[in-house]
Scaffold this motif. Structure first.
Motif, short mmCIF file in Angstrom:
data_model
loop_
_atom_site.label_atom_id
_atom_site.label_comp_id
_atom_site.label_asym_id
_atom_site.label_seq_id
_atom_site.Cartn_x
_atom_site.Cartn_y
_atom_site.Cartn_z
N SER A 112 -29.51 3.45 -58.24
CA SER A 112 -29.52 2.98 -59.63
C SER A 112 -28.82 3.95 -60.56
O SER A 112 -28.57 3.63 -61.72
CB SER A 112 -30.97 2.78 -60.10
OG SER A 112 -31.66 4.03 -60.19
N MET A 113 -28.48 5.13 -60.03
CA MET A 113 -27.84 6.16 -60.85
C MET A 113 -26.38 6.31 -60.44
O MET A 113 -26.02 6.06 -59.28
CB MET A 113 -28.57 7.50 -60.68
CG MET A 113 -30.02 7.48 -61.14
SD MET A 113 -30.81 9.10 -60.96
CE MET A 113 -30.89 9.23 -59.16
N PRO A 114 -25.51 6.72 -61.39
CA PRO A 114 -24.11 6.96 -61.04
C PRO A 114 -24.02 8.04 -59.96
O PRO A 114 -24.76 9.03 -59.98
CB PRO A 114 -23.50 7.44 -62.36
CG PRO A 114 -24.43 6.94 -63.42
CD PRO A 114 -25.79 6.95 -62.81
N GLN A 115 -23.14 7.84 -59.01
CA GLN A 115 -23.02 8.78 -57.91
C GLN A 115 -21.93 9.81 -58.19
O GLN A 115 -20.78 9.45 -58.47
CB GLN A 115 -22.67 8.03 -56.61
CG GLN A 115 -23.76 7.08 -56.17
CD GLN A 115 -25.06 7.80 -55.89
OE1 GLN A 115 -25.08 8.80 -55.21
NE2 GLN A 115 -26.14 7.27 -56.45
N PRO A 116 -22.29 11.10 -58.15
CA PRO A 116 -21.27 12.13 -58.34
C PRO A 116 -20.33 12.15 -57.15
O PRO A 116 -20.68 11.78 -56.04
CB PRO A 116 -22.09 13.43 -58.41
CG PRO A 116 -23.32 13.12 -57.62
CD PRO A 116 -23.61 11.66 -57.87
N GLY A 117 -19.13 12.56 -57.38
CA GLY A 117 -18.18 12.64 -56.27
C GLY A 117 -16.75 12.61 -56.78
O GLY A 117 -16.47 12.44 -57.97
N ARG A 118 -15.82 12.76 -55.86
CA ARG A 118 -14.42 12.77 -56.23
C ARG A 118 -13.91 11.34 -56.39
O ARG A 118 -14.42 10.40 -55.77
CB ARG A 118 -13.60 13.48 -55.14
CG ARG A 118 -14.01 14.93 -54.94
CD ARG A 118 -13.10 15.61 -53.92
NE ARG A 118 -13.18 14.96 -52.63
CZ ARG A 118 -14.14 15.24 -51.72
NH1 ARG A 118 -15.08 16.11 -51.99
NH2 ARG A 118 -14.15 14.62 -50.55
N LEU A 119 -12.89 11.15 -57.18
CA LEU A 119 -12.34 9.84 -57.46
C LEU A 119 -11.85 9.17 -56.18
O LEU A 119 -11.94 7.96 -56.03
CB LEU A 119 -11.20 9.95 -58.48
CG LEU A 119 -10.58 8.63 -58.95
CD1 LEU A 119 -11.63 7.78 -59.65
CD2 LEU A 119 -9.40 8.90 -59.88
N GLU A 120 -11.33 9.99 -55.25
CA GLU A 120 -10.77 9.40 -54.04
C GLU A 120 -11.85 9.00 -53.03
O GLU A 120 -11.53 8.44 -51.98
CB GLU A 120 -9.79 10.37 -53.37
CG GLU A 120 -10.41 11.66 -52.85
CD GLU A 120 -10.36 12.79 -53.87
OE1 GLU A 120 -10.39 12.47 -55.07
OE2 GLU A 120 -10.30 13.97 -53.47
N ASP A 121 -13.13 9.26 -53.33
CA ASP A 121 -14.19 8.91 -52.40
C ASP A 121 -14.53 7.43 -52.51
O ASP A 121 -15.63 7.02 -52.88
CB ASP A 121 -15.44 9.76 -52.66
CG ASP A 121 -15.29 11.16 -52.08
OD1 ASP A 121 -14.33 11.37 -51.33
OD2 ASP A 121 -16.13 12.01 -52.38
N THR A 122 -13.57 6.61 -52.21
CA THR A 122 -13.77 5.17 -52.12
C THR A 122 -13.08 4.68 -50.86
O THR A 122 -12.09 5.27 -50.40
CB THR A 122 -13.20 4.42 -53.33
OG1 THR A 122 -11.79 4.66 -53.41
CG2 THR A 122 -13.86 4.87 -54.63
N VAL A 123 -13.62 3.62 -50.30
CA VAL A 123 -13.03 2.97 -49.14
C VAL A 123 -13.05 1.47 -49.41
O VAL A 123 -14.10 0.91 -49.75
CB VAL A 123 -13.81 3.29 -47.84
CG1 VAL A 123 -13.25 2.48 -46.67
CG2 VAL A 123 -13.73 4.78 -47.53
N GLU A 124 -11.85 0.85 -49.31
CA GLU A 124 -11.72 -0.58 -49.60
C GLU A 124 -12.29 -0.90 -50.98
O GLU A 124 -12.99 -1.89 -51.19
CB GLU A 124 -12.38 -1.42 -48.51
CG GLU A 124 -11.73 -1.24 -47.14
CD GLU A 124 -12.27 -2.22 -46.10
OE1 GLU A 124 -13.15 -3.03 -46.42
OE2 GLU A 124 -11.75 -2.18 -44.96
N ASP A 125 -12.02 0.01 -51.91
CA ASP A 125 -12.43 -0.13 -53.31
C ASP A 125 -13.94 -0.10 -53.51
O ASP A 125 -14.45 -0.51 -54.56
CB ASP A 125 -11.86 -1.41 -53.93
CG ASP A 125 -10.34 -1.40 -53.99
OD1 ASP A 125 -9.77 -0.32 -54.20
OD2 ASP A 125 -9.74 -2.48 -53.80
#
Length: 335
Positions: A55-68
């Protein structure tokens, strides 16, 4: 954040799990080895920790996405977390009271504890309690060589492994029986640990090694004293095999038999070097019990039951643990 002791593997180099990658999943979880495309709602429904975390925003790098999709890194062991997700998607994956594997049951206990899944945690503890119970009656069933305990295939070092697991997860109700069964291993195994068929070494902590070695010595002394005193507790009036000696003094034949068997038991050279038997079961008694008449045997069984009940109540304190009532209350479980 990943475990600081782990070697960081870039997200793009981690493998998609073959069974836990759903095309309609809306979040990706990543262990240090695997990627799981799963469903937020299912995670939140099964665990309040996931419900709060997602339920909270997840910290992390912008590139930490897979298939959007966002990627949430999980610092659990890859195998443990895989077992948990398999259970999320099919609760038949683990069913308490049926045969499973130690890998699965230990992984589920660790993760259900971390993610506050109380029902699953209690079910796993109850399952482990089939072999490491909190009652004297349950223990005697668990160590009966003719009884089939539907837990997991036994392996060398499992008592040490269960002690470590119970310590790690706070499943303290398992500890008295697990430590007792560890104490019944050989002194060398307690001190040095054991290696199973897969090359895995299991050891107790230094503190638990000390507890088991000290208790082993104390228990053996008490056992020898009890085995020798026990024969004197047989009552002549219950024996139908007594015979008269000079002077008309009645001596129960059953008592003679029992005394003779105790002497044989403790004078056996093989017994002197054997220190891996369960001293709660009283080997000399088991040797002479079947030889008694019904009256003496029933009397002996009654005496032994009382002795075992008293000794069982002292198990927790013997290993510096709270009493049984508090252990079961603390685990919110009756086993």
């Amino acid at each position: 954040m990943m475990d600081s002791d782990s070697v960081y593997i870039p997200i793009t180099d981690r493998k998609r799990h073959p069974r836990l990658w759903f095309d309609d999943g809306n979040i990706i979880l990543a262990t240090n080895l695997s990627l799981f495309r799963v469903h937020r709602g299912l995670l939140s429904m099964n665990s309040p920790v996931f419900a709060d975390m997602l339920s909270m925003p997840q910290p992390g790098r912008l590139e930490d996405t897979v298939e959007d999709l966002p990627v949430v890194e999980i610092n659990d062991d890859d195998t443990d977390f895989t077992h948990l997700l398999c259970f999320f998607y099919d609760h038949r994956y683990y069913q308490g009271g049926t045969m499973t594997t130690f890998e699965k049951i230990s992984g589920l206990l660790r993760t259900s504890t971390k993610y506050q899944m109380d029902d699953l945690r209690n079910e796993v503890i109850s399952h482990l309690a089939l072999a490491y119970p909190s009652t004297c009656e349950g223990y005697l069933k668990a160590v009966d060589p003719n009884a089939a305990v539907p837990l997991f295939p036994p392996f060398l070092g499992q008592h040490f492994a269960v002690v470590a697991l119970a310590r790690e997860t706070g499943a303290s109700v398992l500890l008295p029986a697990a430590l007792w069964r560890s104490m019944c291993m050989t002194s060398k195994e307690i001190l040095d640990g054991v290696v199973d068929s897969n090359g895995t070494r299991y050891m107790l902590s230094p503190a638990d090694i000390r507890r088991c070695i000290l208790k082993k010595s104390q228990v053996y002394k008490r056992l020898v004293r009890m085995e020798n005193m026990f024969t004197a507790m047989l009552k002549p009036q219950t024996c139908v095999n007594r015979r008269n000696l000079k002077g008309g003094k009645a001596i129960p034949a059953c008592m003679e038999i029992a005394v003779s068997e105790v002497i044989i038991h403790f004078s056996n050279a093989a017994e002197e070097t054997r220190d891996d038997h369960d001293m709660f079961q009283m080997g000399a008694f088991e040797a002479w019990r079947p030889l008694l008449c019904d009256g003496c045997r029933n009397g002996a069984d009654s005496l032994l039951a009382g002795w075992r009940t008293d000794w069982w109540s002292s198990f927790p304190s013997a290993f510096e643990l709270p009493e049984w009532g508090r252990l079961t209350d603390d685990n919110n479980i009756s086993v």
